[in-house]
Design an enzyme around this catalytic site. Structure first.
Site, short mmCIF file in Angstrom:
data_model
loop_
_atom_site.label_atom_id
_atom_site.label_comp_id
_atom_site.label_asym_id
_atom_site.label_seq_id
_atom_site.Cartn_x
_atom_site.Cartn_y
_atom_site.Cartn_z
N ASP A 36 19.00 0.03 -3.33
CA ASP A 36 18.01 0.28 -4.37
C ASP A 36 17.42 -0.99 -4.96
OD1 ASP A 36 18.15 2.93 -3.98
OD2 ASP A 36 19.17 3.42 -5.85
N ASP A 287 -32.99 -1.40 -9.27
CA ASP A 287 -32.08 -1.62 -8.14
C ASP A 287 -31.02 -0.54 -8.03
OD1 ASP A 287 -33.13 -3.74 -6.94
OD2 ASP A 287 -31.73 -5.23 -7.71
N GLY A 422 -22.61 0.34 1.73
CA GLY A 422 -22.98 1.54 2.46
C GLY A 422 -24.46 1.56 2.76
N LEU A 423 -25.27 1.15 1.78
CA LEU A 423 -26.72 1.13 1.97
C LEU A 423 -27.09 0.14 3.07
CD1 LEU A 423 -29.50 2.05 0.69
CD2 LEU A 423 -29.48 -0.19 -0.37
S1 SF4 Z 1 14.03 7.08 -4.41
FE1 SF4 Z 1 15.53 6.86 -2.78
S2 SF4 Z 1 15.62 4.66 -2.42
FE2 SF4 Z 1 14.61 4.95 -4.38
S3 SF4 Z 1 16.23 4.82 -5.82
FE3 SF4 Z 1 16.04 6.97 -5.37
S4 SF4 Z 1 17.50 7.30 -3.72
FE4 SF4 Z 1 17.23 5.11 -3.89
#
Ligand code: SF4
Length: 537
Positions: A36, A287, A422-423
């Site tokens: 994490d 413009d 785009g123009l």
């Molecule tokens: S979303 Fe998934 S990767 Fe992120 S903190 Fe939660 S469990 Fe972990």
């Protein structure tokens, strides 16, 4: 929970990180597995921060699950306090951390740290990033300003005569779309009104700043999805009114100035008279008239999507053909804004649904997030980013706000330029057989310009061979061995004048070439459009 490749919002603890990272002396201890720590990259890579967020992860691994993960958490919290000496600490769990049910709040309390410790209960499987940010900010405000709350029923002391009004600016966080620059733009507006900023939070606020939020006369909420809940509590606890208008766009900025002036008891007229925004005139100027009625699809967080739809329809004369948000908490506001435009709002956090809606509506401009930028690119539609989630290029080095009169200038430039591209593409298609505009021609600012498909500069003979073709268009044209002199019908001349001046000469010559080859004279409006269709094929 839906597994997906892209997501508009991260889990709620990322929202909590955005609050802690915005502040100067608050540390977040997060019970989370090793993987994490990826969340750090959002701040160091996307926002380009020069330092890691103030977060300590317990980083437990699979083998720790058989042992004492509670002890692991307590050691991490204790070490974080010793190392970083924060003025306040947030404690909580990530999605995976939540599953092992270790009670970070109770564990931190048992440590008896000599600073305020604010526990966060963020239900990772029901809520998302913005909700996590709002809940964290609310808990911090309650935890740190709560002890200074007056007794219930106490009236706010009146401002002394001659004392300037004071307000708090609430909502800007780390990893927010242009939050850093919006704070500067709004602070500038407030100072021109003679209003003193008491505290800006959480952006660059300290724990002590949060404790004195109650000193202000009123609150300015820049991003309701983040600070709305805290502002409601401050209203109840300290009797502080909230400025409800978010100053994105010229009209909303004028409303904001008027609303702040009323609360501060000052005259808004000097600031309104010196608006310094070029958007209103630019969007009316000749413009821009070819932009009128462009079909626009808007999607983002609620604050930015509602503001973008209002600017698009009221200030730029675009036609909003779709409006939506991924913020389920603010869905009602977006539905109301869509209903005012005669639309049904698209409320979803599934980017595939957004892509399908966009493909079906066939807009000429998409105003969205980083996700819609990818969607629009795949569909070949110009796009401008108006909201988080954003990518690294949406943290520009230069000052680039969305709010206030200068923000309106930035918005005009960033929305209108993709359309101008785009123009240009459309004109390149129309004149692709022309010696200057053909597919192999290089950019005019790159000197000789013409190059081969392989990218090498074209030999000079190429240009020489093409020259007589252009010259022939100026002379009487030979059709079936009978020269005719071309003339233009008056209404066709008028129609020709509507074409932007920088390509009008080319349009005239191509139309005459088309008419001459077919023996058409005089050239009518119909001939002009037939020629356009011919060269645009
Ligand atoms: S979303 Fe998934 S990767 Fe992120 S903190 Fe939660 S469990 Fe972990």
């Amino acid at each position: 929970m839906q597994l997906t490749v892209w997501t508009y919002e991260g889990p709620p603890h990322v929202g909590a990180m955005r609050i802690a990272t915005a502040m100067t002396d608050v540390h977040y201890v997060l019970h989370a597995p090793q993987g994490d720590t990826y969340a750090d990259l959002l701040f160091t890579m996307i926002e380009r921060r020069g330092e890691r967020p103030p977060v300590t992860y317990t980083t437990f691994q699979a083998r720790d699950l058989g042992g004492d993960t509670a002890d692991l958490f307590q050691r991490a919290a204790h070490d974080a306090y010793e190392r970083f000496k924060p003025a306040a600490m947030l404690v909580g769990a990530s999605c995976t951390g939540e599953l092992i049910q270790d009670d970070p709040a109770g564990l931190a309390r048992a440590l008896g740290l000599p600073i305020p410790v604010i526990p966060l209960e963020l239900p990772s499987y029901q809520r998302k990033e913005n909700w996590g940010a709002a809940e964290t900010f609310y808990r911090l405000v309650r935890g740190l300003a709560g002890p200074h709350m007056p007794a219930p029923g106490t009236a706010r002391p009146a401002r002394k005569p001659g004392e300037p009004a004071r307000c708090n600016i609430l909502g800007p966080t780390a990893l927010g779309f242009r939050h850093r620059d919006d704070v500067r733009a709004v602070t500038d507006l407030l100072s021109r009104l003679g209003v003193v900023v008491n505290v800006t939070a959480p952006w660059q606020a300290s724990a002590a700043d949060i404790a004195r939020l109650g000193d202000a006369d009123f609150n300015v909420v820049l991003y309701p999805e983040i600070a709305g809940q805290a502002a409601q509590w401050l209203k109840r606890a300290f009797g502080q009114p909230t400025v409800a208008t978010v100053p994105i766009g010229v009209g909303a900025t004028r409303d904001f100035v008027t609303e702040v002036a009323r609360l501060a008891g000052v005259d808004p007229a000097p600031v309104l008279a010196d608006a310094a925004s070029r958007l209103p005139w630019y969007s009316r100027s000749v413009d821009s008239t070819y932009l009128t009625g462009k079909r626009v699809f808007v999607f983002g967080d609620a604050t930015h999507a509602i503001a973008a739809a209002r600017i698009a329809s009221e200030e730029l004369g675009f036609k909003v053909v779709g409006l939506g948000t991924y913020s389920h908490e603010q869905a009602r506001d977006v539905r109301e804004a869509a209903a005012r435009l005669g639309l049904e709002a698209l409320i979803t956090d599934d980017y595939l649904e957004v892509e399908a809606a966009c493909a079906e509506l066939q807009p000429e401009l998409v105003l969205g997030t980083q996700m819609e930028r990818h969607i629009a690119k795949r569909l070949g539609i110009p796009c401008a980013v108006i909201s988080a989630p954003v990518h690294v290029q949406d943290f520009p080095a230069r000052y680039s706000p969305q709010m206030g009169f200068e923000g309106a200038n930035v918005i005009f430039d960033s929305w209108v330029h993709p359309l101008m591209m785009g123009l240009e593409e459309h004109l390149l298609g129309m004149f692709r057989d022309d010696f200057e505009f053909n597919d192999g021609a290089g950019s005019s600012h790159l000197g000789h310009g013409t190059k081969h498909a392989a990218g090498r500069p074209a030999p000079v003979t190429d240009a020489v061979e093409r020259a007589p073709v252009v010259a022939a268009m100026e002379a009487p044209v030979l059709v079936a061995e009978r020269p005719i002199v071309l003339s233009w019908a008056p209404d066709a001349e008028l129609e020709l004048k509507k074409i932007p001046f920088f390509v009008r000469g080319k349009a005239r010559r191509n139309t005459e070439k088309f008419a001459g080859e077919r023996g058409i004279s005089p050239i009518t409006v119909e001939t002009l459009y037939d020629a356009k269709a011919h060269f645009g094929r």
